[in-house]
Scaffold this active site. Structure first.
Site, mmCIF file in Angstrom:
data_model
loop_
_atom_site.group_PDB
_atom_site.id
_atom_site.type_symbol
_atom_site.label_atom_id
_atom_site.label_comp_id
_atom_site.label_asym_id
_atom_site.label_seq_id
_atom_site.Cartn_x
_atom_site.Cartn_y
_atom_site.Cartn_z
ATOM 1 N N HIS A 23 0.851 -1.192 0.000
ATOM 2 C CA HIS A 23 0.000 0.000 0.000
ATOM 3 C C HIS A 23 0.888 1.243 0.000
ATOM 4 O O HIS A 23 2.099 1.154 0.207
ATOM 5 C CB HIS A 23 -0.891 0.018 1.258
ATOM 6 C CG HIS A 23 -0.112 0.166 2.531
ATOM 7 N ND1 HIS A 23 0.583 -0.875 3.101
ATOM 8 C CD2 HIS A 23 0.115 1.237 3.338
ATOM 9 C CE1 HIS A 23 1.183 -0.464 4.202
ATOM 10 N NE2 HIS A 23 0.925 0.819 4.366
ATOM 11 N N ASP B 47 0.835 5.081 2.022
ATOM 12 C CA ASP B 47 0.117 5.736 3.113
ATOM 13 C C ASP B 47 -0.620 6.932 2.529
ATOM 14 O O ASP B 47 -0.034 7.717 1.785
ATOM 15 C CB ASP B 47 1.103 6.188 4.203
ATOM 16 C CG ASP B 47 1.784 4.988 4.871
ATOM 17 O OD1 ASP B 47 1.199 3.887 4.856
ATOM 18 O OD2 ASP B 47 2.900 5.161 5.396
ATOM 19 N N HIS C 104 4.837 0.195 -0.001
ATOM 20 C CA HIS C 104 5.596 -0.614 0.959
ATOM 21 C C HIS C 104 4.721 -1.723 1.510
ATOM 22 O O HIS C 104 3.489 -1.716 1.337
ATOM 23 C CB HIS C 104 6.161 0.275 2.081
ATOM 24 C CG HIS C 104 5.141 1.118 2.788
ATOM 25 N ND1 HIS C 104 4.624 2.276 2.251
ATOM 26 C CD2 HIS C 104 4.525 0.965 3.988
ATOM 27 C CE1 HIS C 104 3.756 2.805 3.090
ATOM 28 N NE2 HIS C 104 3.660 2.015 4.158
ATOM 29 N N ARG D 209 8.031 -8.470 15.360
ATOM 30 C CA ARG D 209 8.351 -7.093 14.964
ATOM 31 C C ARG D 209 7.285 -6.166 15.545
ATOM 32 O O ARG D 209 6.086 -6.459 15.479
ATOM 33 C CB ARG D 209 8.340 -6.973 13.437
ATOM 34 C CG ARG D 209 8.466 -5.541 12.922
ATOM 35 C CD ARG D 209 8.472 -5.500 11.390
ATOM 36 N NE ARG D 209 8.323 -4.148 10.888
ATOM 37 C CZ ARG D 209 9.317 -3.278 10.711
ATOM 38 N NH1 ARG D 209 10.554 -3.641 10.989
ATOM 39 N NH2 ARG D 209 9.083 -2.064 10.250
#
Ligand code: AKG
Ligand code: FE2
Length: 275
Positions: free
Chosen positions: A138, A140, A204, A214
């Site tokens: 996607h 942002d 990303h 993570r």
């Protein structure tokens, strides 16, 4: 803030769910957005306005933390610090665009009381299978994202269709800065802002590696909902950040073109032919 995020994600699922659903703010697990996107991620989405945080912690039916004061102070302190960093970056971007722009143009938008900035805490649990999608591809939608992680790899960017490059986290957790759609495409008025596509909102995604969890904290700098965005191109009509944000909720995560299509001006019908 990292400590509070860690405390939150370490709780049993049933307890975390008491901070949900993410509608859009609150705790979400696996489901991202409203259009069926899923990933190996759980998250806590928060509006950054201090009044919102206080009211979410004290007056809503969402239960986030036992020690509300600690959590509140951590969020407010982190948001204040990261907003200053975002402002520094945005000022540099403004400078880089040349003297045609009044100083602090972008930063005024995100410093406004009604700015629509958001903090998202993401947690990707370790998985048995390597290379599972944690957060699908996607861009942002906001103006600028400042992302900080716990140093576990997984973030990738794509500068070219189908080619993914890892963004290896800095050992001391440097920030990763992403330009959002709003800064890329257009002209944000209220104060006139224009980058004319000199900055690109890069695609990303997060791919989960198996061995370690993570955690990331993404601060999304956004203008107020009524800030007007005007494209240089005659193809799109002007729209507000609020309208663009709504359009992102009605599209799949990766469908950036569909988001923009909401604002496409239809070409006029061809003239009627005379016999
Ligand atoms: O967790 C990450 O590193 C990226 C998360 C992300 O892209 C987002 O929250 O928009
Ligand atoms: Fe993102």
């Amino acid at each position: 803030m990292e400590e509070e995020a860690h405390k939150f994600f370490s709780k049993p699922v049933s307890e975390k769910q008491r901070a949900g659903p993410a509608n859009p703010y609150g705790y979400g697990c696996k489901n991202i957005g409203l259009k069926g996107d899923v990933g190996e991620v759980e998250y806590l989405l928060l509006q950054t306005n201090p009044h919102f945080i206080t009211s979410l912690l004290h007056n809503s039916n969402k239960y986030i933390s036992q020690d509300t004061n600690n959590f509140r102070c951590a969020v407010i302190g982190y948001v204040e610090a990261v907003r200053e960093l975002a402002c520094e970056v945005l000022d540099l971007i403004g400078e880089g665009l040349g003297g045609a722009y009044p100083p602090s143009l972008f930063t005024r938008l995100i410093r406004e009381v009604e700015s629509d900035c958001v903090l998202r805490l993401n947690h990707y649990p370790p998985s048995d299978a390597c290379n599972k999608i944690g957060f699908g591809e996607h861009t942002d939608p906001q103006m600028l994202t400042l992302l900080r992680s716990n140093g576990v790899e997984g973030l990738q960017i794509s500068l070219e269709e189908g080619v993914w490059v890892p963004v290896n986290p800095h050992p001391e957790s440097a920030f990763c800065v992403n330009v959002g759609d709003v800064l890329k495409v257009k002209h944000v008025t209220r104060y006139p802002v224009m980058t004319d596509e000199r900055f690109v909102s890069v695609k990303h995604r997060v791919v989960v590696k198996s061995y370690k969890a993570r955690t990331s904290m993404a601060y999304f700098a956004a203008p107020p909902l009524d800030a007007k965005i005007t494209s240089q191109s005659p193809i799109y009509r002007s729209f507000t950040w609020g309208e663009y944000k709504k359009a992102t909720y009605t599209c799949r995560l990766g469908d950036v073109t569909a988001r923009l299509n909401h604002f496409k001006i239809m070409p006029p019908p061809p003239p009627l032919q005379e016999d």
